[in-house]
Design an enzyme around this catalytic site. Structure first.
Site, PDB file in Angstrom:
ATOM      1  N   TYR A 243     -70.034  26.469 -60.358  1.00  0.00           N
ATOM      2  CA  TYR A 243     -69.619  26.402 -61.754  1.00  0.00           C
ATOM      3  C   TYR A 243     -68.816  25.142 -62.066  1.00  0.00           C
ATOM      4  CZ  TYR A 243     -70.681  31.407 -61.482  1.00  0.00           C
ATOM      5  OH  TYR A 243     -71.288  32.620 -61.275  1.00  0.00           O
ATOM      6  N   SER A 244     -68.312  24.463 -61.025  1.00  0.00           N
ATOM      7  CA  SER A 244     -67.481  23.283 -61.265  1.00  0.00           C
ATOM      8  C   SER A 244     -68.343  22.098 -61.666  1.00  0.00           C
ATOM      9  CB  SER A 244     -66.681  22.933 -60.004  1.00  0.00           C
ATOM     10  OG  SER A 244     -67.545  22.438 -58.996  1.00  0.00           O
TER      11      SER A 244
ATOM     12  N   PRO B  97     -67.332  32.373 -55.703  1.00  0.00           N
ATOM     13  CA  PRO B  97     -67.052  30.978 -55.329  1.00  0.00           C
ATOM     14  C   PRO B  97     -67.341  30.044 -56.494  1.00  0.00           C
ATOM     15  CG  PRO B  97     -68.225  32.084 -53.566  1.00  0.00           C
ATOM     16  CD  PRO B  97     -68.183  33.048 -54.723  1.00  0.00           C
ATOM     17  N   CYS B  98     -66.418  29.129 -56.730  1.00  0.00           N
ATOM     18  CA  CYS B  98     -66.469  28.363 -57.973  1.00  0.00           C
ATOM     19  C   CYS B  98     -67.291  27.092 -57.894  1.00  0.00           C
ATOM     20  CB  CYS B  98     -65.046  28.005 -58.411  1.00  0.00           C
ATOM     21  SG  CYS B  98     -64.170  26.953 -57.216  1.00  0.00           S
ATOM     22  N   GLN B  99     -67.776  26.702 -56.698  1.00  0.00           N
ATOM     23  CA  GLN B  99     -68.418  25.401 -56.574  1.00  0.00           C
ATOM     24  C   GLN B  99     -69.612  25.237 -57.501  1.00  0.00           C
ATOM     25  OE1 GLN B  99     -67.432  27.289 -54.102  1.00  0.00           O
ATOM     26  NE2 GLN B  99     -66.194  26.088 -52.688  1.00  0.00           N
TER      27      GLN B  99
END
Length: 438
Positions: A120-121, A116-118
């Protein structure tokens, strides 16, 4: 036939591209219940297609049969390949056992997926930072690449594909990406390289930049693959290519079953296999909006028609809800009808302000099906869980068309020869594919 495991699979956008390129999924692992059900429904589609029984699937789309009845026509081991679970220290042994049962003594050719990219965003990191200075380094999502690595250690595929947001590159001032590289090389035995790809260069009508990490087993240097770009025809744009054959919608209207307009299938939909084989489409549904939002949307469309983007300070005072006139000025954004859409993200599940339909005759935000088309999902792809869940799954997904381009190149690397464009049902084998069979 070449196979793969899809980690953090979401609704299956990445997997759809690999299936189209001729790979067979062994397992998908996804913690979200609705996304996992979407995976099972898509597994049902692919199986029934391989058995020339797609009318059963279409009966489900028409809401003539239940989900349980649809699944009753699919072998249980295929449905069990969509595993709803969080990947963690507590679950990983059980996940290995379940995959081993599905493998039945075989080997894995490829692992794909991205955590899940949250975390890293840029937005996700700002929220985490607000919780405390130490929270970023201890947030469990920052360590999910290590869980990914444990699958590499266990199954030792020849290659892996790891997709994520651009923020991965800048997280911890670039140190996180270096730590990931070191971990994959030192702890897992894979040489890695990465590139930034923009989905529009590969046939998606969307400006969507992502990092694609490729890993190869062994520590010898390897040449990062060159993904084949798709030439964009002049006629390809959001309005004509993606929206023109869909029925108009009123605010809050929900056409769960909708006929296509009586128009020839355009070249974009045909080339990328987006139009359904039948004469209807599902989930052409949009959210309701209050009078204030609709007034803002109309202003945003008028500004767009004048060649400008609406900025928050442009709003009349009676339409503003806060006094912040210096940040997030483009919180209301019209989708460009004559070119490419801006990036579709999971926030579309919360409101439609950033995805305004580009026509005053349909003042509203995008429908589920329109968002899915922007992401290059086929029209017969069904997202389980209702409107909000569908938007979330679509926003989080890898566009299947981008995944297909990546998959074709990975297939060439694994077979060590060029491959021609074709579609192969994932649950059948042909003599041409026996090279990769186990």
């Amino acid at each position: 036939m070449l196979n793969y495991i899809d980690l953090f699979a979401g609704a299956g956008g990445l997997s759809e591209g690999f299936i189209k390129a001729g790979f067979t999924p062994v397992a998908h692992i996804e913690m979200d219940k609705n996304a996992c059900l979407s995976l099972k429904t898509r597994i049902s589609y692919h199986y029934l297609k391989s058995q020339d029984q797609l009318e059963i699937y279409y009966s489900y789309l028409r809401q003539n049969i239940s989900q349980a009845e649809l699944y009753s026509h699919v072998p249980s081991h295929l449905l069990k390949s969509a595993i709803q679970a969080e990947i963690s220290d507590l679950s990983i042994k059980n996940l290995f056992d379940r995959i081993d049962n599905l493998l039945n003594g075989g080997k894995i050719d490829l692992i794909v997926g991205g955590p899940p990219c949250q975390a890293y965003s840029l937005v996700g990191r700002s929220k985490i930072n607000s919780l405390g200075d130490q929270h970023v380094s201890t947030d469990i999502r920052y360590e999910l690449y290590k869980q990914y690595g444990r699958f590499l250690q266990k199954y030792q595929p020849e290659y892996f594909v790891f997709e994520n947001v651009l923020g991965l590159r800048s997280a911890e001032k670039g140190q996180l990406l270096l730590r990931i590289k070191k971990y994959f090389e030192k702890e897992c035995g894979y040489k890695i390289d990465w590139r930034i790809v923009n989905a529009y260069e590969y046939g998606v009508l969307q400006l969507r930049k992502r990092i694609i990490i490729i890993g190869k087993r062994g520590l010898d240097p390897f040449e990062y693959p060159e993904f084949e770009r798709v030439r964009r025809e002049n006629s390809w744009n959001v309005k004509e290519s993606l929206f023109s054959d869909l029925e108009p919608l009123s605010v809050g209207e929900e056409k769960h079953y909708s006929l296509y307009k009586d128009l020839p299938v355009n070249s974009y939909l045909q080339k990328h296999g987006i139009r359904s084989e039948v004469n209807f489409v599902t989930q052409h549904i949009t959210r309701p909006h209050n009078s204030r939002d609709l007034a803002i949307y109309r202003l945003a469309i008028e500004k767009w028609e004048e060649g400008e983007r609406l900025k928050y300070p442009d709003l009349p005072e009676e339409l503003r809800t806060h006094r912040n006139l210096t940040s997030f000025l483009d919180r209301y954004k019209v989708v460009d009808p004559d070119g490419l859409c801006h990036t579709v993200v999971a926030h579309i599940a919360r409101d439609g302000h950033y995805y305004i339909y580009p026509d005053k005759n349909q003042t509203r935000s995008l429908s589920v099906r329109e968002a899915a088309r922007i992401q290059s999902f086929p029209d017969d792809y069904f997202f389980e869980g209702g409107r909000g869940a569908a938007f979330k799954q679509i926003g989080n997904a890898v566009p299947p068309q981008l995944a297909f381009v990546i998959a074709r190149k990975m297939k060439e690397l694994l077979l060590e020869k060029p491959v021609n464009e074709f579609y192969l049902h994932p649950y059948t084998t042909s003599p041409a594919e026996s090279v990769g069979a186990h």
